[in-house]
Write a protein that holds these residues in place. Sequence first.
Motif, PDB file in Angstrom:
ATOM      1  N   VAL A   1       0.835  -1.205   0.000  1.00 33.04           N
ATOM      2  CA  VAL A   1       0.000   0.000   0.000  1.00 33.04           C
ATOM      3  C   VAL A   1       0.869   1.255   0.000  1.00 33.04           C
ATOM      4  O   VAL A   1       0.643   2.184  -0.771  1.00 33.04           O
TER       5      VAL A   1
ATOM      6  N   LEU B   1       0.964   4.119  -2.815  1.00 30.41           N
ATOM      7  CA  LEU B   1       0.670   5.516  -2.456  1.00 30.41           C
ATOM      8  C   LEU B   1       1.803   6.422  -2.915  1.00 30.41           C
ATOM      9  O   LEU B   1       1.573   7.500  -3.463  1.00 30.41           O
TER      10      LEU B   1
ATOM     11  N   LEU C   1       3.915   5.915  -5.362  1.00 29.89           N
ATOM     12  CA  LEU C   1       3.849   6.067  -6.817  1.00 29.89           C
ATOM     13  C   LEU C   1       2.768   7.064  -7.199  1.00 29.89           C
ATOM     14  O   LEU C   1       2.954   7.918  -8.057  1.00 29.89           O
ATOM     15  N   LEU C   2       1.631   6.949  -6.510  1.00 28.15           N
ATOM     16  CA  LEU C   2       0.503   7.830  -6.804  1.00 28.15           C
ATOM     17  C   LEU C   2       0.858   9.299  -6.602  1.00 28.15           C
ATOM     18  O   LEU C   2       0.591  10.130  -7.460  1.00 28.15           O
TER      19      LEU C   2
ATOM     20  N   PHE D   1      -2.086  15.648  -0.428  1.00 25.70           N
ATOM     21  CA  PHE D   1      -2.381  14.219  -0.265  1.00 25.70           C
ATOM     22  C   PHE D   1      -1.339  13.535   0.605  1.00 25.70           C
ATOM     23  O   PHE D   1      -1.652  12.754   1.492  1.00 25.70           O
ATOM     24  N   ARG D   2      -0.084  13.836   0.328  1.00 19.74           N
ATOM     25  CA  ARG D   2       1.006  13.291   1.130  1.00 19.74           C
ATOM     26  C   ARG D   2       0.774  13.540   2.610  1.00 19.74           C
ATOM     27  O   ARG D   2       0.841  12.643   3.440  1.00 19.74           O
TER      28      ARG D   2
ATOM     29  N   PHE E   1      -2.187  11.437   4.028  1.00 19.20           N
ATOM     30  CA  PHE E   1      -1.932  10.015   4.265  1.00 19.20           C
ATOM     31  C   PHE E   1      -1.047   9.789   5.482  1.00 19.20           C
ATOM     32  O   PHE E   1      -1.037   8.716   6.067  1.00 19.20           O
TER      33      PHE E   1
ATOM     34  N   SER F   1       1.065   2.828   6.718  1.00 15.66           N
ATOM     35  CA  SER F   1       1.342   2.995   5.295  1.00 15.66           C
ATOM     36  C   SER F   1       1.771   4.421   4.944  1.00 15.66           C
ATOM     37  O   SER F   1       2.631   4.605   4.092  1.00 15.66           O
ATOM     38  N   GLY F   2       1.210   5.418   5.622  1.00 14.94           N
ATOM     39  CA  GLY F   2       1.582   6.796   5.314  1.00 14.94           C
ATOM     40  C   GLY F   2       3.030   7.087   5.673  1.00 14.94           C
ATOM     41  O   GLY F   2       3.729   7.826   4.979  1.00 14.94           O
TER      42      GLY F   2
ATOM     43  N   LEU G   1       6.284   7.905   2.952  1.00 15.95           N
ATOM     44  CA  LEU G   1       7.259   9.001   2.946  1.00 15.95           C
ATOM     45  C   LEU G   1       8.658   8.495   2.609  1.00 15.95           C
ATOM     46  O   LEU G   1       9.401   9.130   1.866  1.00 15.95           O
TER      47      LEU G   1
END
Lengths: 284, 294
Positions: B89, B93, B95-96, B107-108, B111, B170-171, B175
């Motif tokens: 995940v 993220l 990559l997104l 967004f960064r 998350f 995941s956040g 990073l």
Amino acid sequence: MSERNVESGKIKPFIRTLVAIVLFLFYMFPFFMIVLNSFKDKRDITKLPLSFGGKKGMTIDNYITAFERMDFLNVFKNSFIVTGVSVCLIILFSSMCAYIFVRKAWKINQLLFLLMLFSMVIPFQVVMIPLISIYGGVFKVLNHRATLIFMHLGFSVSMAVFMYHGFIKGSIPLALEEAAHIDGAGPFRTYFEIVFPLLKPTTATLVILYALSLWNDYLLPSLILTDKKLYTLPVAMALFQGTYSNQMDLLLAGLVMSVIPIIILYVALQKYIIAGVVAGAVKS
Amino acid sequence: MKKKNESLKNTGLFLAFAGPAVFAFLAVVIIPFLYGFYLTFTSWDGLSKSKPFVGLANYAAVFRDTGFWHALGLTLVYVVVCVVLVNVVAFLLALLVTGKLRGKNFFRAGFFVPNLIGGIVLGYIWQFIFKTILVYIGKNAGIGFLSKSMLSSPVPAFIALVIVTVWQLSGYMMLIYIAGLTSVSADLREAAKIDGCTESQVTRHIVVPLMRSSFTICLFLTITRCFMVYDLNLALTEGGPFGSTVMAAMYVYDKAFVTKAYGQGQTEAVILFLFTAIIAVSQAVINKRKEVEA
């Protein structure tokens, strides 16, 4: 071939944004839900958890009651003192220690530095029981804020020294200190007036890392502090949850109040926090 | 005489600069760590003055303690599932948010938010989601498995723990992956594209091999974090229902501070530590060997 066309077409950025928004909403959903329901009457929370306001409308009574019953001001103060003092001591003592480790290649310095490196793999759970049996059983110094601060310091120095060590070795030129020495500055003046200000990048990273982790720490303070008057936020929240497990209205207000200070800080210092966390993770 | 003066001065310098840090470190980490090994050979109830020496009795007791091995096994399953999911995940993220996207930083930052908050508070927040919100949605939308709280039966409760862990970690890992992804130079990507690689081929064959150190770090962090999970375990499921989600760290805690078997609890803590250390370190060593440089 068609796949590539889609990829390079205009659809892709749109899908990307859509996916990002959906994921973002999913990540925020729990926070949104507790905030929404924290303003509702107890019955409305279970009957209409997804609506804005309930049959009884919105209220801030939950916050007022939770604030009093949690003794929020006092709890906040405790967390603030413990985190603040610990972080200051960690910064001061670790940087000084790292400085002498880098500048003096004494045997004992090398040995202690190695020991600190090795100790970074020790998880808290392995020293938790002996820690309590020594400080509770032998010295009987549990239930003091100073004991907790001392332990936060002890657990944090190895990584902090390690990070300062790398920085001093790599980017603080010895020539500066030699010049100060010739001008007649002693080791303390040289350190505090010349070296310490130059350590700012590492200091900033460490302040952020430790402020966050100590503020959120639960296990250690829950073992050390037994007097409710000394409880830090996570410990007080755990007690609050235990006492009012049937009163969702109060509980949610309490949860929102414990989250808000960190969120405010994050919004204000977002760039630094993200940079600090990455630097901390990558270097260790 | 001069030499003696010098060494006295050096001792003073050492004590002034390194003294406080070293003292706290030894007193809080090293001495308890060593004393912990001694404790594994004693039996202590946490109250009495004496700590009778019992030899290897604790180790034998741990061997027979099926509860501990069950908790350790469950932790192992939890670690494997979470480490895989968190990293997949997190990488997606990353990559997104490193691709073409408006409001990347927003967004960064979003998350990453779950990481700012401690396991205790997160656990209670999600308890509300699982017990009230999802049950309400399940009942009204007629989704069978949601109409009853996930936390009230063993397997769904375990899944709930995994969901929250992935959501939380995941956040953070994202990073680190972002840092890795952006460290691969644009020239290299460009060159590969000129040679005819598609975007996904560039990622798979150029970028991923070059950012292997990010994987090493993320795997190490997730493995050690998940093995030692306690706060979230306590706040979300309290080990329930019926003790079915008690992870190793919680089992050790209960053994020492609830059952008051300090010696045995410490022995189990040491075993848990050795287990984690071996897995985390060998992962790092294997991955390090595979790292390539540009």
